[in-house]
Design a protein around this motif. Structure first.
Motif, mmCIF file in Angstrom:
data_model
loop_
_atom_site.group_PDB
_atom_site.id
_atom_site.type_symbol
_atom_site.label_atom_id
_atom_site.label_comp_id
_atom_site.label_asym_id
_atom_site.label_seq_id
_atom_site.Cartn_x
_atom_site.Cartn_y
_atom_site.Cartn_z
ATOM 1 N N GLN A 117 15.119 15.654 -6.459
ATOM 2 C CA GLN A 117 13.729 15.749 -6.312
ATOM 3 C C GLN A 117 13.227 14.434 -6.833
ATOM 4 O O GLN A 117 11.270 14.837 -6.705
ATOM 5 C CB GLN A 117 12.781 17.225 -5.516
ATOM 6 C CG GLN A 117 13.137 17.758 -4.342
ATOM 7 C CD GLN A 117 13.442 17.382 -3.960
ATOM 8 O OE1 GLN A 117 12.950 17.031 -3.194
ATOM 9 N NE2 GLN A 117 14.971 17.878 -3.075
ATOM 10 N N GLY A 118 13.851 14.128 -7.724
ATOM 11 C CA GLY A 118 12.738 13.366 -8.899
ATOM 12 C C GLY A 118 12.637 13.773 -10.497
ATOM 13 O O GLY A 118 13.567 15.306 -10.466
ATOM 14 N N TRP A 119 11.995 13.245 -11.050
ATOM 15 C CA TRP A 119 11.516 13.884 -12.477
ATOM 16 C C TRP A 119 10.403 14.522 -12.890
ATOM 17 O O TRP A 119 9.947 14.833 -12.027
ATOM 18 C CB TRP A 119 10.930 12.208 -13.084
ATOM 19 C CG TRP A 119 12.161 11.394 -13.024
ATOM 20 C CD1 TRP A 119 12.523 10.322 -12.924
ATOM 21 C CD2 TRP A 119 13.364 11.234 -14.635
ATOM 22 N NE1 TRP A 119 13.154 9.110 -13.053
ATOM 23 C CE2 TRP A 119 13.279 10.399 -14.698
ATOM 24 C CE3 TRP A 119 13.348 12.259 -15.340
ATOM 25 C CZ2 TRP A 119 14.468 9.631 -15.154
ATOM 26 C CZ3 TRP A 119 14.310 11.631 -16.545
ATOM 27 C CH2 TRP A 119 15.090 10.452 -15.605
ATOM 28 N N ARG A 120 11.521 16.229 -13.501
ATOM 29 C CA ARG A 120 10.239 17.188 -14.107
ATOM 30 C C ARG A 120 10.580 17.618 -14.651
ATOM 31 O O ARG A 120 11.634 16.678 -15.605
ATOM 32 C CB ARG A 120 10.715 18.197 -12.880
ATOM 33 C CG ARG A 120 11.106 18.356 -11.610
ATOM 34 C CD ARG A 120 9.776 18.547 -10.631
ATOM 35 N NE ARG A 120 9.458 17.610 -9.408
ATOM 36 C CZ ARG A 120 10.155 17.186 -8.091
ATOM 37 N NH1 ARG A 120 9.432 15.718 -9.471
ATOM 38 N NH2 ARG A 120 9.978 16.648 -7.283
ATOM 39 N N VAL A 121 9.155 18.271 -15.672
ATOM 40 C CA VAL A 121 9.434 18.171 -16.721
ATOM 41 C C VAL A 121 10.066 20.015 -16.979
ATOM 42 O O VAL A 121 9.801 21.150 -16.587
ATOM 43 C CB VAL A 121 7.857 18.701 -17.413
ATOM 44 C CG1 VAL A 121 7.439 19.884 -18.817
ATOM 45 C CG2 VAL A 121 6.558 17.196 -17.268
ATOM 46 N N VAL A 122 10.869 19.734 -18.562
ATOM 47 C CA VAL A 122 11.483 20.581 -18.447
ATOM 48 C C VAL A 122 11.514 21.405 -19.554
ATOM 49 O O VAL A 122 11.994 22.733 -19.549
ATOM 50 C CB VAL A 122 13.211 20.575 -18.013
ATOM 51 C CG1 VAL A 122 14.195 20.024 -16.980
ATOM 52 C CG2 VAL A 122 13.445 19.653 -19.538
ATOM 53 N N GLU A 123 11.249 20.770 -20.362
ATOM 54 C CA GLU A 123 10.440 21.803 -21.497
ATOM 55 C C GLU A 123 8.900 20.565 -22.259
ATOM 56 O O GLU A 123 9.212 19.560 -21.879
ATOM 57 C CB GLU A 123 11.588 21.530 -22.970
ATOM 58 C CG GLU A 123 11.299 22.320 -23.587
ATOM 59 C CD GLU A 123 12.316 22.649 -25.085
ATOM 60 O OE1 GLU A 123 11.789 22.595 -25.973
ATOM 61 O OE2 GLU A 123 13.189 22.957 -23.989
ATOM 62 N N ALA A 124 8.321 21.303 -22.752
ATOM 63 C CA ALA A 124 6.519 20.879 -23.727
ATOM 64 C C ALA A 124 6.985 21.494 -24.097
ATOM 65 O O ALA A 124 6.393 22.906 -24.307
ATOM 66 C CB ALA A 124 5.798 21.094 -22.472
#
Length: 136
Positions: A117-124
């Motif tokens: 689905q594209g780029w996603r934040v996995v950890e912040a």
């Protein structure tokens, strides 16, 4: 030499941060288009795991304090379908029709991943650098 795909990816990752800021400001968007389902967020407010937990703690609530988030100095270190993103963030907190009463300066480190689905934040990781409670 930077290839065209890397430039496209950097643009999409930077746009991801812009969408995140708009969502945090209550300007719409779907957190599922920003965060991975298994996201982990570490911040001064605690550690939160999973999209539902992050959305619960970070989503703006009608009638409560509002915020405006500004991302600056965005650096993207990409390695294929993964990237580390470093940025600074200035957050102004206010009530409707009133000047800001609090401002914070944050350092951010995001781990992002490209999926179907594209780029996603996995950890912040969100670090509070300073807080001004006398902002105006």
């Amino acid at each position: 030499m930077t290839d065209l795909q890397e430039l496209v990816d950097r643009n999409e990752i930077t746009a991801l941060l812009a969408r995140l800021g708009r969502w945090l400001d209550g300007q719409g968007g779907d957190p599922g288009e920003i965060y991975d389902a298994e996201v982990v967020v570490r911040s001064p407010r605690g550690e939160f795991r999973g999209l539902a937990a992050v959305a619960e703690v970070a989503a703006p609530r009608p009638g409560e304090e509002l915020a405006q988030h500004f991302h600056t100095d965005v650096l993207v270190d990409q390695d294929g379908d993964r990237a580390t993103v470093h940025a600074n963030q200035l957050v102004r907190f206010f009530h409707p029709d009133q000047p800001p009463h609090r401002t914070s300066g944050l350092r951010l480190t995001y781990q992002v991943r490209r999926g179907p689905q594209g780029w996603r934040v996995v950890e912040a990781t969100i670090e509070l650098v300073w807080l001004d409670t006398k902002s105006a």
